[in-house]
Write a protein that holds these residues in place. Sequence first.
Motif, mmCIF file in Angstrom:
data_model
loop_
_atom_site.group_PDB
_atom_site.id
_atom_site.type_symbol
_atom_site.label_atom_id
_atom_site.label_comp_id
_atom_site.label_asym_id
_atom_site.label_seq_id
_atom_site.Cartn_x
_atom_site.Cartn_y
_atom_site.Cartn_z
ATOM 1 N N TYR A 144 -23.477 42.943 57.484
ATOM 2 C CA TYR A 144 -24.176 42.936 56.207
ATOM 3 C C TYR A 144 -23.724 44.143 55.393
ATOM 4 O O TYR A 144 -23.320 45.160 55.926
ATOM 5 C CB TYR A 144 -25.689 43.083 56.411
ATOM 6 C CG TYR A 144 -26.371 41.958 57.127
ATOM 7 C CD1 TYR A 144 -26.531 41.985 58.524
ATOM 8 C CD2 TYR A 144 -26.907 40.873 56.428
ATOM 9 C CE1 TYR A 144 -27.193 40.962 59.185
ATOM 10 C CE2 TYR A 144 -27.571 39.854 57.087
ATOM 11 C CZ TYR A 144 -27.704 39.908 58.458
ATOM 12 O OH TYR A 144 -28.366 38.896 59.113
ATOM 13 N N GLN A 186 -25.521 46.590 52.284
ATOM 14 C CA GLN A 186 -26.794 46.875 51.614
ATOM 15 C C GLN A 186 -26.528 47.670 50.355
ATOM 16 O O GLN A 186 -25.956 48.755 50.406
ATOM 17 C CB GLN A 186 -27.737 47.654 52.541
ATOM 18 C CG GLN A 186 -29.127 47.846 51.951
ATOM 19 C CD GLN A 186 -30.050 48.582 52.906
ATOM 20 O OE1 GLN A 186 -29.637 49.482 53.617
ATOM 21 N NE2 GLN A 186 -31.329 48.182 52.925
ATOM 22 N N LEU A 207 -28.292 48.761 46.363
ATOM 23 C CA LEU A 207 -29.492 48.799 45.542
ATOM 24 C C LEU A 207 -29.552 47.572 44.654
ATOM 25 O O LEU A 207 -28.573 47.206 44.016
ATOM 26 C CB LEU A 207 -29.490 50.056 44.676
ATOM 27 C CG LEU A 207 -29.970 51.348 45.346
ATOM 28 C CD1 LEU A 207 -29.759 52.528 44.418
ATOM 29 C CD2 LEU A 207 -31.430 51.223 45.742
ATOM 30 N N HIS A 258 -29.777 44.531 45.570
ATOM 31 C CA HIS A 258 -29.304 43.310 46.228
ATOM 32 C C HIS A 258 -29.840 43.136 47.638
ATOM 33 O O HIS A 258 -29.641 42.112 48.257
ATOM 34 C CB HIS A 258 -27.775 43.286 46.279
ATOM 35 C CG HIS A 258 -27.136 43.138 44.944
ATOM 36 N ND1 HIS A 258 -27.043 41.920 44.288
ATOM 37 C CD2 HIS A 258 -26.555 44.043 44.124
ATOM 38 C CE1 HIS A 258 -26.432 42.096 43.139
ATOM 39 N NE2 HIS A 258 -26.126 43.367 42.998
ATOM 40 N N GLY A 259 -30.482 44.138 48.165
ATOM 41 C CA GLY A 259 -30.975 44.023 49.528
ATOM 42 C C GLY A 259 -29.827 43.916 50.515
ATOM 43 O O GLY A 259 -28.743 44.464 50.308
ATOM 44 N N LEU A 260 -30.047 43.187 51.596
ATOM 45 C CA LEU A 260 -29.027 42.965 52.614
ATOM 46 C C LEU A 260 -28.330 41.636 52.341
ATOM 47 O O LEU A 260 -28.977 40.611 52.239
ATOM 48 C CB LEU A 260 -29.668 42.893 53.996
ATOM 49 C CG LEU A 260 -29.923 44.194 54.737
ATOM 50 C CD1 LEU A 260 -30.725 43.910 55.985
ATOM 51 C CD2 LEU A 260 -28.615 44.862 55.110
ATOM 52 N N LEU A 272 -25.224 39.042 53.690
ATOM 53 C CA LEU A 272 -24.383 38.717 54.839
ATOM 54 C C LEU A 272 -22.927 38.574 54.414
ATOM 55 O O LEU A 272 -22.604 37.826 53.489
ATOM 56 C CB LEU A 272 -24.870 37.419 55.479
ATOM 57 C CG LEU A 272 -24.140 36.951 56.738
ATOM 58 C CD1 LEU A 272 -24.365 37.941 57.882
ATOM 59 C CD2 LEU A 272 -24.633 35.570 57.143
ATOM 60 N N PHE A 312 -24.022 47.325 57.672
ATOM 61 C CA PHE A 312 -24.779 47.207 58.915
ATOM 62 C C PHE A 312 -24.235 46.074 59.762
ATOM 63 O O PHE A 312 -23.959 44.984 59.262
ATOM 64 C CB PHE A 312 -26.264 46.949 58.635
ATOM 65 C CG PHE A 312 -26.984 48.131 58.099
ATOM 66 C CD1 PHE A 312 -27.236 48.245 56.742
ATOM 67 C CD2 PHE A 312 -27.423 49.138 58.946
ATOM 68 C CE1 PHE A 312 -27.913 49.344 56.233
ATOM 69 C CE2 PHE A 312 -28.095 50.241 58.449
ATOM 70 C CZ PHE A 312 -28.329 50.349 57.093
ATOM 71 N N PRO A 331 -26.847 51.534 63.349
ATOM 72 C CA PRO A 331 -27.316 52.590 62.454
ATOM 73 C C PRO A 331 -26.672 52.571 61.080
ATOM 74 O O PRO A 331 -27.118 53.266 60.175
ATOM 75 C CB PRO A 331 -26.943 53.874 63.201
ATOM 76 C CG PRO A 331 -25.757 53.480 64.003
ATOM 77 C CD PRO A 331 -25.978 52.062 64.409
ATOM 78 N N ARG A 334 -21.836 54.380 56.127
ATOM 79 C CA ARG A 334 -21.812 54.627 54.676
ATOM 80 C C ARG A 334 -20.372 54.768 54.226
ATOM 81 O O ARG A 334 -19.674 55.672 54.679
ATOM 82 C CB ARG A 334 -22.601 55.894 54.348
ATOM 83 C CG ARG A 334 -24.084 55.722 54.518
ATOM 84 C CD ARG A 334 -24.853 56.986 54.120
ATOM 85 N NE ARG A 334 -26.287 56.733 54.174
ATOM 86 C CZ ARG A 334 -26.998 56.249 53.178
ATOM 87 N NH1 ARG A 334 -26.406 55.981 52.024
ATOM 88 N NH2 ARG A 334 -28.286 56.032 53.304
#
Lengths: 112, 113
Positions: free
Chosen positions: B35, B37, B39, B41-43, B45, B90, B106, B109
């Motif tokens: 995924y 992530q 801002l 847009h959320g998570l 796939l 993620f 975890p 970034r």
Amino acid sequence: SQELEQSPQSLIVQEGKNLTINCTSSKTLYGLYWYKQKYGEGLIFLMMLQKGGEEKSHEKITAKLDEKKQQSSLHITASQPSHAGIYLCGARYNNAGNMLTFGGGTRLMVKP
Amino acid sequence: DAGITQSPRYKITETGRQVTLMCHQTWSHSYMFWYRQDLGHGLRLIYYSAAADITDKGEVPDGYVVSRSKTENFPLTLESATRSQTSVYFCASSDPSTQETQYFGPGTRLLVL
């Protein structure tokens, strides 16, 4: 995802106050998962709901799934600074695989 | 260590470079997911895999490549990084034989300059 809407997008509460986060699906849910994400970290699983009307609790956090299985709420009682983070709901729409669709998340801040 | 790990945790790269993000899980879960992530847009796939040598596109696969030669590893490669791929990535795994959750790493970034 537009299939799954979370509200509110962000929330600031005073320590000790109760709060509710909502997750609404445009389709009937097979299962609904709640996660918490601390800032800068991964997602931690909180609870899963599957049956209409189901309610689960963990410490001061209670999650409910409505009878129609299209909406879930997450309620925190007597909030603490440790509750701060991002709460995400994930929807499962069928029994095939373990695919989840996520809501946009709710950012919670708890003021001491 | 048991669980699901990602490496590197932080990465800075330049536009056009190839970058590979690693994901390793010790549970022998058949399903693995990537995924991103962002801002607003959320998570979302990117790709998922139902088993070794079986992969499929998710919601936002363009610009990414995956492989899964072993059950425990699921690397994600950005063949030619773009600034729009700056995000937090993620990895997750799950066991489809149960109703259990996906377990998340975890995160990595990634900053593309």
